[in-house]
Motif scaffolding. Structure first.
Motif, PDB file in Angstrom:
ATOM      1  N   LEU A  52       0.848  -1.188   0.000  1.00  0.00           N
ATOM      2  CA  LEU A  52       0.000   0.000   0.000  1.00  0.00           C
ATOM      3  C   LEU A  52       0.885   1.240   0.000  1.00  0.00           C
ATOM      4  O   LEU A  52       1.617   1.491   0.958  1.00  0.00           O
ATOM      5  CB  LEU A  52      -0.920   0.029   1.227  1.00  0.00           C
ATOM      6  CG  LEU A  52      -1.998  -1.046   1.320  1.00  0.00           C
ATOM      7  CD1 LEU A  52      -2.820  -0.857   2.591  1.00  0.00           C
ATOM      8  CD2 LEU A  52      -2.922  -1.022   0.097  1.00  0.00           C
ATOM      9  N   ILE A  54       1.558   5.304   0.067  1.00  0.00           N
ATOM     10  CA  ILE A  54       0.962   6.514   0.630  1.00  0.00           C
ATOM     11  C   ILE A  54       1.169   7.645  -0.364  1.00  0.00           C
ATOM     12  O   ILE A  54       2.311   7.957  -0.733  1.00  0.00           O
ATOM     13  CB  ILE A  54       1.618   6.858   1.983  1.00  0.00           C
ATOM     14  CG1 ILE A  54       1.409   5.712   2.986  1.00  0.00           C
ATOM     15  CG2 ILE A  54       1.060   8.170   2.543  1.00  0.00           C
ATOM     16  CD1 ILE A  54       2.154   5.898   4.295  1.00  0.00           C
ATOM     17  N   GLN A  84      -3.440   1.856  -2.730  1.00  0.00           N
ATOM     18  CA  GLN A  84      -3.050   3.197  -2.286  1.00  0.00           C
ATOM     19  C   GLN A  84      -3.850   3.550  -1.045  1.00  0.00           C
ATOM     20  O   GLN A  84      -5.064   3.334  -0.999  1.00  0.00           O
ATOM     21  CB  GLN A  84      -3.324   4.210  -3.397  1.00  0.00           C
ATOM     22  CG  GLN A  84      -3.079   5.663  -2.989  1.00  0.00           C
ATOM     23  CD  GLN A  84      -3.140   6.617  -4.172  1.00  0.00           C
ATOM     24  OE1 GLN A  84      -2.198   6.724  -4.931  1.00  0.00           O
ATOM     25  NE2 GLN A  84      -4.266   7.304  -4.330  1.00  0.00           N
ATOM     26  N   LEU A  85      -3.162   4.091  -0.034  1.00  0.00           N
ATOM     27  CA  LEU A  85      -3.809   4.436   1.229  1.00  0.00           C
ATOM     28  C   LEU A  85      -3.652   5.927   1.478  1.00  0.00           C
ATOM     29  O   LEU A  85      -2.553   6.401   1.788  1.00  0.00           O
ATOM     30  CB  LEU A  85      -3.186   3.636   2.372  1.00  0.00           C
ATOM     31  CG  LEU A  85      -3.786   3.863   3.766  1.00  0.00           C
ATOM     32  CD1 LEU A  85      -5.216   3.315   3.818  1.00  0.00           C
ATOM     33  CD2 LEU A  85      -2.923   3.198   4.836  1.00  0.00           C
ATOM     34  N   THR A 105      -8.356   6.284  -1.947  1.00  0.00           N
ATOM     35  CA  THR A 105      -7.800   5.088  -1.322  1.00  0.00           C
ATOM     36  C   THR A 105      -8.263   3.890  -2.128  1.00  0.00           C
ATOM     37  O   THR A 105      -9.456   3.751  -2.416  1.00  0.00           O
ATOM     38  CB  THR A 105      -8.255   4.958   0.136  1.00  0.00           C
ATOM     39  OG1 THR A 105      -7.574   5.949   0.924  1.00  0.00           O
ATOM     40  CG2 THR A 105      -7.937   3.585   0.702  1.00  0.00           C
ATOM     41  N   ILE A 107      -8.025  -0.150  -1.964  1.00  0.00           N
ATOM     42  CA  ILE A 107      -7.677  -1.374  -1.259  1.00  0.00           C
ATOM     43  C   ILE A 107      -7.884  -2.545  -2.219  1.00  0.00           C
ATOM     44  O   ILE A 107      -8.906  -2.620  -2.898  1.00  0.00           O
ATOM     45  CB  ILE A 107      -8.544  -1.560  -0.006  1.00  0.00           C
ATOM     46  CG1 ILE A 107      -8.356  -0.368   0.949  1.00  0.00           C
ATOM     47  CG2 ILE A 107      -8.209  -2.869   0.695  1.00  0.00           C
ATOM     48  CD1 ILE A 107      -6.970  -0.197   1.489  1.00  0.00           C
ATOM     49  N   LEU A 119       3.469  -0.892   4.056  1.00  0.00           N
ATOM     50  CA  LEU A 119       3.243   0.509   3.721  1.00  0.00           C
ATOM     51  C   LEU A 119       4.490   1.049   3.037  1.00  0.00           C
ATOM     52  O   LEU A 119       5.611   0.773   3.481  1.00  0.00           O
ATOM     53  CB  LEU A 119       2.947   1.326   4.982  1.00  0.00           C
ATOM     54  CG  LEU A 119       1.680   0.962   5.764  1.00  0.00           C
ATOM     55  CD1 LEU A 119       1.621   1.760   7.069  1.00  0.00           C
ATOM     56  CD2 LEU A 119       0.436   1.213   4.930  1.00  0.00           C
ATOM     57  N   ALA A 133      -1.232   6.745   8.856  1.00  0.00           N
ATOM     58  CA  ALA A 133      -1.481   5.607   7.971  1.00  0.00           C
ATOM     59  C   ALA A 133      -1.964   4.395   8.761  1.00  0.00           C
ATOM     60  O   ALA A 133      -2.857   3.658   8.310  1.00  0.00           O
ATOM     61  CB  ALA A 133      -0.219   5.272   7.191  1.00  0.00           C
ATOM     62  N   LEU A 137      -5.455   2.568   8.227  1.00  0.00           N
ATOM     63  CA  LEU A 137      -5.465   1.137   7.916  1.00  0.00           C
ATOM     64  C   LEU A 137      -6.494   0.403   8.758  1.00  0.00           C
ATOM     65  O   LEU A 137      -7.174  -0.522   8.281  1.00  0.00           O
ATOM     66  CB  LEU A 137      -4.069   0.570   8.158  1.00  0.00           C
ATOM     67  CG  LEU A 137      -3.682  -0.725   7.449  1.00  0.00           C
ATOM     68  CD1 LEU A 137      -3.734  -0.560   5.941  1.00  0.00           C
ATOM     69  CD2 LEU A 137      -2.285  -1.142   7.891  1.00  0.00           C
ATOM     70  N   PHE A 140      -9.993  -0.241   7.475  1.00  0.00           N
ATOM     71  CA  PHE A 140     -10.204  -1.118   6.317  1.00  0.00           C
ATOM     72  C   PHE A 140      -9.985  -2.594   6.644  1.00  0.00           C
ATOM     73  O   PHE A 140     -10.201  -3.447   5.786  1.00  0.00           O
ATOM     74  CB  PHE A 140      -9.271  -0.707   5.175  1.00  0.00           C
ATOM     75  CG  PHE A 140      -9.589   0.645   4.617  1.00  0.00           C
ATOM     76  CD1 PHE A 140     -10.617   0.806   3.700  1.00  0.00           C
ATOM     77  CD2 PHE A 140      -8.888   1.766   5.031  1.00  0.00           C
ATOM     78  CE1 PHE A 140     -10.929   2.056   3.194  1.00  0.00           C
ATOM     79  CE2 PHE A 140      -9.179   3.015   4.521  1.00  0.00           C
ATOM     80  CZ  PHE A 140     -10.206   3.164   3.598  1.00  0.00           C
TER      81      PHE A 140
END
Length: 234
Positions: A52, A54, A84-85, A105, A107, A119, A133, A137, A140
């Protein structure tokens, strides 16, 4: 020191007169290759691995790492293991910096419950971006483990957070700034005397404390970053 300029309209537009190149494109490629191998080794393969990134520069770095893993691990599918977070709404400086624009975002379809999440960010500094972050997280799912990979670690942590995979440990003073430029997100950087010797399409620059005219140029660049602490300093 080497004077750096950006190809942005005028070839004389400076990033900083005293910026020093820490990593060029070849260096960035090498450290991402190493990080990709470290991630696979730490994960004991690619089972349940999710990357993921950032925003803004963490996501293209995660994309590159995913492609490098796929090149050596045929069963690893970058499309289904990459996301992408965005952490904008989880930042502890949101009330002081209301101009930040949230990014989407994404997922992976398989979610993150029970997954081994890595990350990915560009520069680790205070640790506050990573704390945000981790908070994001949690909304989710519940990963089995969370690790952190960064292109550069400049120290000066304000929270008990460390990176598991680091491209470059970069000792700095607090009045210096670290700037990252990537092909996916930034216009190229060029040495003022010509860039024949080094490819700076991707690069990490160390910039001393700015004053006078330099402060304007560095300040403009820093407003484009992901974090309150500096250009891309997390």
């Amino acid at each position: 020191m080497t004077e750096i300029s950006r190809r942005h309209g005028s070839p004389h537009h400076r990033v900083s007169e005293n910026a020093r190149v820490i990593l060029d494109s070849a260096d960035v490629n090498r450290v991402l290759t190493r990080i990709a191998h470290e991630i696979v080794e730490a994960n004991k393969g690619t089972q349940d691995l999710v990357l993921l990134g950032i925003p803004r520069r963490g996501y293209p770095l995660a994309q590159r790492i995913a492609q490098k893993i796929a090149s050596t691990e045929p069963h690893f599918d970058p499309e289904s293991c990459l996301g992408q977070l965005d952490i904008t709404m989880y930042r502890d400086d949101l009330r002081r910096n209301t101009s930040r624009t949230p990014q989407p975002t994404r997922i992976p379809a398989g979610g993150i419950d029970g997954k081994n999440v890595v990350l990915v960010d560009d520069v680790l500094y205070s640790g506050r971006t990573i704390r945000a972050a981790l908070d994001a997280l949690g909304d989710f799912g519940r990963p089995e483990v969370v690790r952190l990979a960064v292109l550069a670690d400049r120290g000066h942590r304000q929270l008990p957070i460390r990176a598991d995979h680091v491209g470059k440990n970069l000792p700095t003073s607090q009045n210096e700034s670290v700037q990252v430029f990537l092909r996916e997100t930034d216009e190229p950087v060029a040495l003022a005397a010509g860039d024949a010797d080094r490819d700076l399409g991707d690069c990490v620059l160390l910039v001393p404390a700015a004053s006078g005219a330099d402060a304007v140029d560095v300040g403009k660049q820093e407003t484009t970053g992901n974090d309150a602490e500096g250009t891309v300093e997390s």
